[in-house]
Design an enzyme around this catalytic site. Structure first.
Site, short mmCIF file in Angstrom:
data_model
loop_
_atom_site.label_atom_id
_atom_site.label_comp_id
_atom_site.label_asym_id
_atom_site.label_seq_id
_atom_site.Cartn_x
_atom_site.Cartn_y
_atom_site.Cartn_z
N HIS A 112 0.36 13.35 -7.91
CA HIS A 112 -0.39 12.36 -8.70
C HIS A 112 -0.74 12.96 -10.06
O HIS A 112 0.11 13.07 -10.91
CB HIS A 112 -1.63 11.91 -7.93
CG HIS A 112 -2.29 10.71 -8.50
ND1 HIS A 112 -1.65 9.50 -8.59
CD2 HIS A 112 -3.54 10.52 -9.00
CE1 HIS A 112 -2.46 8.61 -9.14
NE2 HIS A 112 -3.62 9.21 -9.41
N CYS A 137 -3.74 2.31 -6.28
CA CYS A 137 -4.01 3.20 -5.15
C CYS A 137 -3.16 2.87 -3.93
O CYS A 137 -2.67 3.77 -3.24
CB CYS A 137 -5.49 3.14 -4.76
SG CYS A 137 -6.59 3.98 -5.91
N HIS A 138 -3.01 1.58 -3.63
CA HIS A 138 -2.33 1.18 -2.40
C HIS A 138 -0.83 1.01 -2.58
O HIS A 138 -0.11 0.79 -1.61
CB HIS A 138 -2.93 -0.11 -1.86
CG HIS A 138 -4.36 0.03 -1.44
ND1 HIS A 138 -4.74 0.66 -0.27
CD2 HIS A 138 -5.51 -0.35 -2.04
CE1 HIS A 138 -6.06 0.65 -0.18
NE2 HIS A 138 -6.55 0.04 -1.24
N CYS A 149 -5.65 -3.35 -7.26
CA CYS A 149 -5.34 -2.65 -6.01
C CYS A 149 -4.09 -1.79 -6.05
O CYS A 149 -3.99 -0.79 -5.33
CB CYS A 149 -5.20 -3.66 -4.86
SG CYS A 149 -6.44 -4.96 -4.83
N HIS A 153 -8.44 14.44 -6.72
CA HIS A 153 -8.15 13.57 -7.86
C HIS A 153 -8.75 14.23 -9.09
O HIS A 153 -9.86 13.89 -9.53
CB HIS A 153 -8.72 12.17 -7.64
CG HIS A 153 -8.20 11.15 -8.61
ND1 HIS A 153 -8.57 11.13 -9.94
CD2 HIS A 153 -7.32 10.13 -8.45
CE1 HIS A 153 -7.95 10.13 -10.55
NE2 HIS A 153 -7.19 9.50 -9.67
N MET A 155 -12.77 3.56 -1.58
CA MET A 155 -12.46 2.15 -1.74
C MET A 155 -13.65 1.45 -2.39
O MET A 155 -14.76 1.46 -1.83
CB MET A 155 -12.16 1.54 -0.36
CG MET A 155 -12.11 0.02 -0.33
SD MET A 155 -10.68 -0.66 -1.17
CE MET A 155 -10.94 -2.41 -0.79
#
Length: 592
Positions: A371, A94-95, A91, A414, A132
């Site tokens: 990113h 991304c979070h 996780c 992305h 997700m």
């Protein structure tokens, strides 16, 4: 077998997946709010006053449950340790390591407690079309693990220690000294056609021969290698795990293996080497998520030479941020500089490596949540995604300055390194797909030949669905490939969209062919996800990872680029959760 997915079917898949998420599985509470899309909520309107130090590679250290409060869910210390490990592995990318959000939504206790246990349980189980993953229904997490993670997210996350020069030097190992290494290539491998394949959950990479499809070596690395990079000479392969371990692998050895390694922090994503003429292989650089810093190392031994913190002020708010993570790093072909993305402060650093004692850095104000990204076809312009802001930033690496900031029109671009090709109407373009929706955006990259279109989004069209991670083409290919591995729909996540570049026309929605890569892999168990198209050195084949759960069969599927027909399925018990693949020549020369 070729299938074309219609717009109606794409809409149906997206709405069906959302309906599953919102209708929920067992225990869903109808009055719970969905994860918000308000940017101030989603990505921290004032992050500096809410941020705390990040998490570490918690699989390696023991953590304690932060100060319990009345009303906290019941969780044992053992369960908390397990939840921390799962969060780091699945996780945090991304979070955020401290759950503050960036590519994914924030999951801090002030928000998760408002959502409630039932909401979190269903969201983890079913995922969402915005990218997700459906961790529960895919089998990646068991029912017990989903339950544990829903409770874990209601608690405060743990905080890590710092990691500086003493810790780096303690981790640094030179396994084979430069003077003891081969003076010529000692194997029969066509190194230029070698594939470095991440075996995510095994903490390894596989070196696969692009000519014979044979696994030549499996090498132990850090956990979940994020990228593989090739030295300017093409001899050394550098990989970095999410646990910030860097391996330097000598491809000239009879059996390629690690000759030096170092741990540059506790969580990381990026490594690169110097490529400017006259400085080839002189230095390597790695960037960390925690601590927020980058490290310049000797290119022969990985000896750490210079550590630079990225803590500082957010470019627009001018407020202090204690944890600006280092995302993509590239090496300039025009100046002796490393290009360093600093995610949370929205700054791009051009780091001059000619004099480390008197380090000179150009700081460019760009956009927050920087990113990934790549170079245009001339290697002059760096195009990178500020993904949580839905923008692309363009840097002129020859002049060392900002060129443009452009809205993509989609949610969460992305691109990986992106894809360069010549559009029949718009000329040279660079493409990105999106995590949050099914769109592909093309930005013009020819300021001299097509000045009216330069650095503008010239076209946007639909691919398979949300949850795309990578887009790819090659100078010798007529095709553009777009994956969707994080889409919750099993058919979508196991397929790839292919667009024929020569058929693209201004003002016309291009059609695409859907390749059922997962079906071709012949894997019956689990929910395999197809990720990251990568070409061989000649651009005649494109390779796909068929990424399944770590206890299930995975594969690599090779497709003929001209015919779009299946050419080879590579299966081996050692191929555990294959994800990223990097062809040596294409990576060395920045061909994409």
């Amino acid at each position: 077998m070729r299938i074309k997915l219609t717009t109606a079917k794409r809409a149906l898949l997206g709405s069906a997946a959302m309906a599953i998420m919102l209708a929920g599985g067992p225990g869903w509470a109808e009055d719970k709010k969905p994860i918000p899309d308000d940017p101030k909520i989603s990505h921290g309107g004032s992050p500096a006053d809410r941020y705390e130090p990040s998490m570490t590679t918690l699989a390696e250290i023991q953590v304690q449950i932060p100060g319990r409060k009345d009303g906290d869910p019941v969780m044992t210390q053992e369960e908390f340790q397990t939840g921390t490990k799962i969060y780091f592995e699945r996780c945090a990318g991304c979070h955020g390591v401290l759950r503050k959000g960036a590519t994914g939504k924030p999951l801090t206790p002030d928000l998760t407690r408002e959502y409630g246990y039932d909401h979190l349980h269903s969201f983890i189980t079913y995922g969402s079309p915005a990218g997700m993953p459906n961790w529960g229904t895919s089998g990646e997490l068991s029912e017990e693990q989903v339950d544990l993670m829903a409770r874990y997210l209601l608690l405060e996350p743990p905080a890590p220690p710092e990691f500086g020069m003493p810790e780096m030097l303690e981790s640094w190992k030179v396994i084979v000294a430069p003077e003891d290494r081969p003076t010529k290539k000692m194997n029969d491998i066509d190194i230029e056609n070698l594939m470095s394949v991440t075996l995510r959950d095994a903490g390894e990479i596989a070196l696969i021969d692009g000519d014979t499809y044979e696994i030549r070596e499996v090498i132990k690395t850090g956990y979940a290698v994020h990228i593989s990079r090739i030295s300017a000479s093409g001899r050394y392969l550098f990989v970095i795990g999410r646990d910030a371990r860097v391996n330097m692998i000598d491809l000239w050895m009879e059996h390629p293996s690690t000759v030096a390694e170092i741990k540059i922090g506790m969580e990381a994503r990026s490594v690169e080497t110097s490529k400017m003429e006259g400085w080839e292989d002189k230095y390597a650089i790695a960037g960390a998520y925690w601590p927020p810093q980058y490290v310049i190392m000797d290119g022969d031994t990985l000896e750490p030479k210079k550590i630079v913190s990225t803590r500082g002020n957010i470019y627009d708010e001018q407020t202090y941020h204690p944890e600006p993570r280092v995302a993509a790093i590239l090496s300039s072909h025009y100046r002796p500089e490393f290009i360093v993305n600093v995610k949370e402060t929205g700054k791009i650093l051009l780091v001059d490596y000619t004099d480390l004692k008197n380090l000179k850095t150009t700081e460019i104000e760009a956009e927050r949540f920087l990113h990934d990204g790549g170079l245009d076809s001339t290697h002059r312009y760096f195009i990178t995604a500020a993904n949580a802001r839905g923008k692309l930033v363009v840097i002129d690496t020859k002049e060392g300055k900002l060129t443009a900031i452009t809205e993509t029109g989609g949610q969460t671009p992305h691109p990986g390194r992106g894809a360069n090709f010549v559009h029949p109407d718009y000329g040279p373009v660079w493409a990105t797909s999106h995590l949050g929706d099914e769109s592909v955006a093309l930005i013009g990259t020819d300021p001299e030949g097509h000045p009216e279109q330069a650095w503008k989004i010239v076209d946007s069209f639909y691919a398979l669905g949300g949850g795309s991670l990578f887009i790819k083409t090659h100078p010798n290919s007529e095709n553009l490939y777009v994956d969707a591995p994080l889409n919750p729909d099993a058919e979508t996540s196991a397929s790839v969209a292919v667009f024929k570049i020569s058929d693209m026309k201004q003002g016309v929605e291009p059609e695409f062919v859907t390749l059922p890569i997962g079906e071709w892999a012949g894997i019956a168990d689990g929910q395999p996800r197809v990720v990251q198209p990568e070409f061989n050195k000649n651009g005649t084949e494109v390779w796909f990872s068929v990424w399944n759960a770590k206890d299930k069969e995975s594969a690599i599927v090779v497709v003929d680029d001209k015919t779009l027909e299946l050419k080879q399925v590579i299966k081996d018990p050692r191929l555990i959760t294959p994800t990223g693949k990097f062809n040596v020549l294409n990576t060395q020369k920045d061909v994409y």
